[in-house]
Design an enzyme around this catalytic site. Structure first.
Site, PDB file in Angstrom:
ATOM      1  N   HIS A 109       0.832  -1.204   0.000  1.00 62.05           N
ATOM      2  CA  HIS A 109       0.000   0.000   0.000  1.00 62.05           C
ATOM      3  C   HIS A 109       0.870   1.258   0.000  1.00 62.05           C
ATOM      4  CE1 HIS A 109      -2.938  -2.720   2.435  1.00 62.05           C
ATOM      5  NE2 HIS A 109      -2.937  -3.030   1.156  1.00 62.05           N
ATOM      6  N   HIS A 175     -10.092 -14.151   5.957  1.00 64.14           N
ATOM      7  CA  HIS A 175      -9.369 -13.530   4.843  1.00 64.14           C
ATOM      8  C   HIS A 175      -9.558 -14.384   3.595  1.00 64.14           C
ATOM      9  CE1 HIS A 175      -6.070 -12.231   2.221  1.00 64.14           C
ATOM     10  NE2 HIS A 175      -6.153 -11.083   2.858  1.00 64.14           N
TER      11      HIS A 175
END
Length: 426
Positions: A109, A175
Site C-alpha cells: 500500500h 481472509h
C-alpha cells in the site's frame, strides 16, 4: 411491505430497501451482536496479563535494547489508539530504557500519512514515539533471510530483522485467500519487499483450492506467511476481534501460533454463517477504512460469490473514496473481458507476479460468473464500466438494475459486512 437494511458505506451507512417477499436472508456475523462484559481497555490488559503460551511481554522486554512493534496501516481498523499505549506501557514496565520503534506494515500500500497516523495512534504517540513506515519498493529497507516453502525469496524490513525483540499487533477476521488475518500476516505481506509479497501472492498460489477464507491447513499462502514470521523470530503477538462498530470484543496475546490459533477459534465460532443462495446478493466491505478503494473490494465479493449460485447478480457497496487503489489493479481490470484478463494473469509465472494482481485475479474470478453492480459515489462511473462492472449510486438503484437482470421476483440475500462473515456449507 419492505425491510430497510443499513449497509456500511464510507464512514456511515446507506439504506437498502427490499420487499419482504424478495428478501431470503440477511447474513451477519454473530460477532456483531457479541457483548463483551469488560471495557476495551480491560480486555487488552487481561490479554497482556495472561498471554497464551508465552511469558508476559514485560518479561520478554527485559534486557532487550531494540524493540520493534509492527502495527497495521491506514487500510485496517486496528484500534491502535487504545492498544498501543497499553503495549508501550507493558514493555516499559519491564524495560524503561527500551529503544522502541513502531513499524507500520504497509504491504504494497501507499505510505500512511501523518494525518492518518494521528487518527490511528493519537497525537501523543505520533509526537513522542519513533515511527517508521515500511516501503516495499525501496530495496535499501530489506535484508534477505531465507527461501519460503513456495520457493519465494523472503526479504524483510531490516528494522524487524535486526531488533532484539519483535512483536506484532493486529486483528483477526476471515481472509479471502490467507484463511484468516492476524498473527503471521503482520510480517508477510506487512513488512516484506515487493518481490516477496508478489511471489507469495502469485496466480498459482491464489488459485490453489486451499487458498480460501477460513482455511489454514495446507494453505500455501498461510504456510509461507508462518514460515516468514518464524524466520524473523516474532516472539510475541497481540491480536483483537472487532464488532460491527470496530470496537474490541476479545483479545489474545502471546505465542505467534498459539495466540493466533485462539483468535481463529473465536472468530470461527462467531463469524460462521451457513451459505444461503440468492438470485441477488448485496454486500459491502464493512465501510471505512476497508472500503476506501476498489482494490480491497474482492474480499467481500468473494463472500458474496459463495451465496450467488451459478449466475446470481452481486451488488458490491464500496465508497472508493481513495479511488481504484494501486495503479496496477485498475490497469489489469480494464485490459479486456474477464476471460481475457484471467488468461493473461494465468500465464504470469510466480517470479514475475505484478503488484496487486491477486485482488484483480479474485475479482475476475467472480466477474467470469456473475454480473457485479458497484455502488460508489466517489469513483467515476465510466471507470467502473471499463472495469467490467455496472455502476450505481445507491443500493436501491443497484437493486432496481439487478431486478431488471434477474426478474422482479428474484430472491435477495444481504450480507451487510461481507468481510466479517465466514460462509460454510452445512
Amino acid at each position: 411491505m419492505h425491510k430497510t437494511i443499513p449497509i456500511p458505506y464510507y464512514t456511515s451507512t446507506l439504506n437498502l430497501h427490499v420487499d419482504e417477499e424478495n428478501l431470503k436472508a440477511v447474513l451477519t456475523a454473530k460477532m456483531h451482536g457479541f457483548h463483551a462484559e469488560k471495557s476495551q481497555e480491560q480486555l487488552v490488559l487481561d490479554a497482556l496479563e495472561h498471554p497464551v503460551g508465552s511469558p508476559r511481554l514485560r518479561e520478554l522486554a527485559r534486557d532487550k535494547q531494540k524493540i520493534v512493534i509492527v502495527t497495521s496501516d491506514h487500510t485496517r481498523a486496528v484500534p491502535s489508539k487504545i492498544t498501543l499505549p497499553l503495549l508501550l506501557k507493558e514493555i516499559r514496565s519491564g524495560n524503561p530504557q527500551a529503544d522502541i520503534t513502531i513499524l507500520i506494515a504497509t504491504g504494497l500500500h501507499r505510505p500512511t500519512t501523518e494525518e492518518e497516523q494521528r487518527r490511528m495512534f493519537g497525537d501523543e504517540i505520533v509526537d513522542h514515539e519513533k515511527i517508521a513506515i515500511n516501503n516495499a519498493f525501496d530495496p535499501e529497507q530489506f535484508v534477505e533471510l531465507c527461501t519460503l516453502p513456495s520457493g519465494a525469496v523472503f526479504q524483510v524490513n531490516k528494522l524487524a530483522a535486526q531488533c532484539d525483540l519483535l512483536m506484532t499487533e493486529g486483528f483477526v477476521e476471515p481472509h479471502f485467500f490467507a484463511g484468516f488475518s492476524g498473527g503471521r500476516k503482520s510480517i508477510l505481506p506487512g513488512v516484506c519487499s515487493e518481490r516477496t509479497v508478489n511471489e507469495n501472492h502469485s496466480y498459482k498460489a491464489v488459485s490453489h483450492p486451499r487458498s480460501n477464507s477460513g482455511m489454514l491447513k495446507d494453505n500455501p499462502i498461510h504456510a509461507d506467511m508462518l514460515c516468514a514470521a518464524k524466520a524473523v523470530n516474532v516472539q510475541f503477538i497481540f491480536n483483537v476481534a472487532l464488532d460491527g462498530e470496530k470496537k474490541i470484543v476479545a483479545a489474545w496475546a502471546g505465542d505467534l501460533e498459539k495466540a493466533h490459533e485462539a483468535g481463529v477459534a473465536f472468530i470461527r465460532q462467531w463469524s460462521q454463517c451457513p451459505v444461503v443462495t440468492g438470485d441477488i446478493v448485496v454486500t459491502s466491505n464493512g465501510g471505512y477504512p476497508l472500503d476506501q478503494n476498489l482494490y480491497q473490494s474482492p474480499k467481500a465479493m468473494a463472500t458474496a460469490e459463495a451465496c450467488a449460485g451459478e449466475d446470481g447478480v452481486i451488488i458490491m457497496c464500496c465508497s472508493c473514496c481513495d479511488g481504484m487503489g494501486g495503479a496496477h489493479f485498475g490497469e489489469i481490470l480494464q485490459r479486456g473481458t474477464p476471460d481475457e484478463i484471467d488468461r493473461y494473469l494465468s500465464e504470469i509465472p510466480p517470479q514475475k507476479t505484478i503488484p496487486e494482481q491477486w485482488c484483480a485475479q479474485v475479482c475476475v474470478r467472480v466477474l467470469r460468473k456473475h454480473q457485479v453492480i458497484l455502488v460508489t459515489t466517489f469513483l467515476d462511473h465510466d471507470e467502473v464500466r471499463r472495469a467490467n462492472m455496472i455502476p450505481a449510486s445507491t443500493p436501491d438503484e443497484a437493486l432496481e438494475i439487478a431486478y431488471r437482470l434477474k426478474g422482479e421476483h428474484a430472491s435477495v440475500v444481504v450480507i451487510p459486512d461481507g468481510v466479517s462473515v465466514l460462509t460454510v456449507n452445512e
